[in-house]
Design an enzyme around this catalytic site. Structure first.
Site, PDB file in Angstrom:
ATOM      1  N   ASP A 121       0.832  -1.208   0.000  1.00 25.02           N
ATOM      2  CA  ASP A 121       0.000   0.000   0.000  1.00 25.02           C
ATOM      3  C   ASP A 121       0.868   1.261   0.000  1.00 25.02           C
ATOM      4  O   ASP A 121       2.028   1.241   0.391  1.00 25.02           O
ATOM      5  CB  ASP A 121      -0.914  -0.023   1.232  1.00 25.02           C
ATOM      6  CG  ASP A 121      -2.088   0.935   1.083  1.00 25.02           C
ATOM      7  OD1 ASP A 121      -2.417   1.319  -0.064  1.00 25.02           O
ATOM      8  OD2 ASP A 121      -2.681   1.306   2.114  1.00 25.02           O
ATOM      9  N   ASN A 138     -10.988  -2.271  -5.370  1.00 24.21           N
ATOM     10  CA  ASN A 138     -10.241  -1.233  -6.114  1.00 24.21           C
ATOM     11  C   ASN A 138     -10.945  -0.812  -7.400  1.00 24.21           C
ATOM     12  O   ASN A 138     -10.587   0.199  -8.002  1.00 24.21           O
ATOM     13  CB  ASN A 138      -8.808  -1.690  -6.430  1.00 24.21           C
ATOM     14  CG  ASN A 138      -7.899  -1.712  -5.219  1.00 24.21           C
ATOM     15  OD1 ASN A 138      -6.989  -2.534  -5.120  1.00 24.21           O
ATOM     16  ND2 ASN A 138      -8.113  -0.806  -4.267  1.00 24.21           N
TER      17      ASN A 138
HETATM   18  C1  IPE Z   1      -5.301  -2.743  -0.304  1.00 22.96           C
HETATM   19  O1  IPE Z   1      -5.007  -1.398  -0.417  1.00 22.96           O
HETATM   20  C2  IPE Z   1      -5.296  -3.390  -1.667  1.00 22.96           C
HETATM   21  C3  IPE Z   1      -3.992  -3.510  -2.308  1.00 22.96           C
HETATM   22  C4  IPE Z   1      -2.839  -3.213  -1.767  1.00 22.96           C
HETATM   23  C5  IPE Z   1      -4.019  -4.026  -3.649  1.00 22.96           C
HETATM   24  P1  IPE Z   1      -6.169  -0.299  -0.527  1.00 22.96           P
HETATM   25  O2  IPE Z   1      -5.493   0.998  -0.710  1.00 22.96           O
HETATM   26  O3  IPE Z   1      -7.157  -0.692  -1.563  1.00 22.96           O
HETATM   27  O4  IPE Z   1      -6.867  -0.414   0.901  1.00 22.96           O
HETATM   28  P2  IPE Z   1      -7.779   0.639   1.676  1.00 22.96           P
HETATM   29  O5  IPE Z   1      -8.786   1.186   0.697  1.00 22.96           O
HETATM   30  O6  IPE Z   1      -6.864   1.707   2.200  1.00 22.96           O
HETATM   31  O7  IPE Z   1      -8.384  -0.149   2.798  1.00 22.96           O
HETATM   32  C1  IPE Z   2      -1.552   0.329  -3.339  1.00 25.18           C
HETATM   33  O1  IPE Z   2      -1.341   1.694  -3.382  1.00 25.18           O
HETATM   34  C2  IPE Z   2      -1.761  -0.255  -4.712  1.00 25.18           C
HETATM   35  C3  IPE Z   2      -3.166  -0.598  -5.011  1.00 25.18           C
HETATM   36  C4  IPE Z   2      -4.143  -0.575  -4.159  1.00 25.18           C
HETATM   37  C5  IPE Z   2      -3.463  -0.972  -6.363  1.00 25.18           C
HETATM   38  P1  IPE Z   2      -2.548   2.729  -3.365  1.00 25.18           P
HETATM   39  O2  IPE Z   2      -2.897   3.059  -4.774  1.00 25.18           O
HETATM   40  O3  IPE Z   2      -3.679   2.227  -2.553  1.00 25.18           O
HETATM   41  O4  IPE Z   2      -1.867   3.967  -2.666  1.00 25.18           O
HETATM   42  P2  IPE Z   2      -2.521   4.918  -1.572  1.00 25.18           P
HETATM   43  O5  IPE Z   2      -3.018   4.050  -0.459  1.00 25.18           O
HETATM   44  O6  IPE Z   2      -3.631   5.675  -2.257  1.00 25.18           O
HETATM   45  O7  IPE Z   2      -1.396   5.800  -1.140  1.00 25.18           O
HETATM   46 MG    MG Z   3      -4.120   2.368  -0.579  1.00 26.09          MG
END
Ligand code: IPE
Ligand code: IPE
Ligand code: MG
Length: 253
Positions: A31, A79
């Site tokens: 993340d 997502n």
């Molecule tokens: C979890 O991260 C999913 C992945 C790392 C692919 P998210 O960014 O989607 O999680 P939330 O929304 O902060 O819970």
């Molecule tokens: C994790 O990074 C990757 C995916 C969930 C695909 P994020 O895109 O969730 O990054 P933040 O949490 O918005 O910083």
């Molecule tokens: Mg995230």
């Protein structure tokens, strides 16, 4: 990237680790790509792109450490709430990764697989994923599993539907539904449960990741965003894990 050999016991000792205190299966919630990019006034996709380098390094290091399985959360079912442009770029990045890393996966002898629903991923990504799965299926090195369009609740729904179908067709008695039966109907059938869950970027939540499988996993969260996650972060997590007392509901022996 050059072929990586496994670390020796003395190299592990230099890291403050020993083979018998390492987790067999590590699951990572990668993340913070977006935050990494925003803090540098870059587009979010740049964070995802930089994250690919961290993926390569994490795979290589886990493989060298003798970890048996690494499961990486790449895209959750939730997502899809994101803008279509980001999703499109993420899927293209995934396809590019699978194609570019194929030879490295083979060189390291990794067994490649995915978990998640295939619907919505697109034919061309799936074709490249399947090609890598087929090519690597006889490898005997670390299992590398990508969670793509994965959601734990969706996985449980799919398992319950399969089990109900088996019961309705007379192939399964309700009295045979036990924990093993449920585990055997999850996408992760045949895999061990994660021993350690690592989450980058500081959130103290699981975000629908492997809910059944991580019942007794150790959790380790770092403030470091995924594009900055390096070997030192991994070693820190492993040292922390090695010092934990896993009781599984029992008492310390
Ligand atoms: C979890 O991260 C999913 C992945 C790392 C692919 P998210 O960014 O989607 O999680 P939330 O929304 O902060 O819970
Ligand atoms: C994790 O990074 C990757 C995916 C969930 C695909 P994020 O895109 O969730 O990054 P933040 O949490 O918005 O910083
Ligand atoms: Mg995230």
């Amino acid at each position: 990237m050059a072929v990586a050999t496994e670390y020796t016991e003395s190299e592990l000792a230099d890291f403050g680790l020993s083979a018998e205190r390492l987790p067999q299966h590590i699951a990572i919630i990668m993340d913070g790509n977006g935050r990494w990019a925003s803090s540098r006034r870059l587009p979010r996709i740049e964070g995802h792109r930089r994250g690919v380098k961290s993926v390569r390094l994490a795979i290589r290091e886990c493989s060298r450490l003798g970890i048996k399985q690494l499961t990486l959360y790449c895209l959750s079912s939730e997502n899809w709430k994101r803008p279509p442009k980001e999703l499109d770029r993420l899927l293209r990045l995934l396809e590019q990764y699978v194609v570019e890393e194929r030879s490295e996966i083979m060189r390291q002898g990794l067994q490649f697989s995915i978990i998640g629903r295939r619907e919505g991923l697109g034919d061309s990504v799936l074709r490249e994923i399947d090609r890598t799965i087929d090519l690597s299926c006889d490898n005997t090195g670390m299992r590398l599993c990508l969670a793509v369009n994965y959601g734990s609740r969706a996985e449980i729904v799919d398992a319950v539907r399969d089990i109900a179908t088996d019961v309705a067709s007379g192939n399964l008695a309700t009295s045979d539904i036990d924990e093993t039966c449920i585990a055997d109907h999850l996408y992760t059938a045949g895999m061990s449960d994660p021993d350690l869950v690592i989450r980058t970027a500081g959130e103290m939540r699981i975000s629908n990741y492997l809910l059944w499988q991580i019942s007794y996993a150790e959790l380790w969260v770092t403030e470091t965003c995924w594009p900055d996650f390096r070997k030192d972060n991994l070693l820190e997590a492993l040292r922390d894990y090695a010092a934990r007392d896993r009781r599984f509901g029992g008492l310390t022996g």
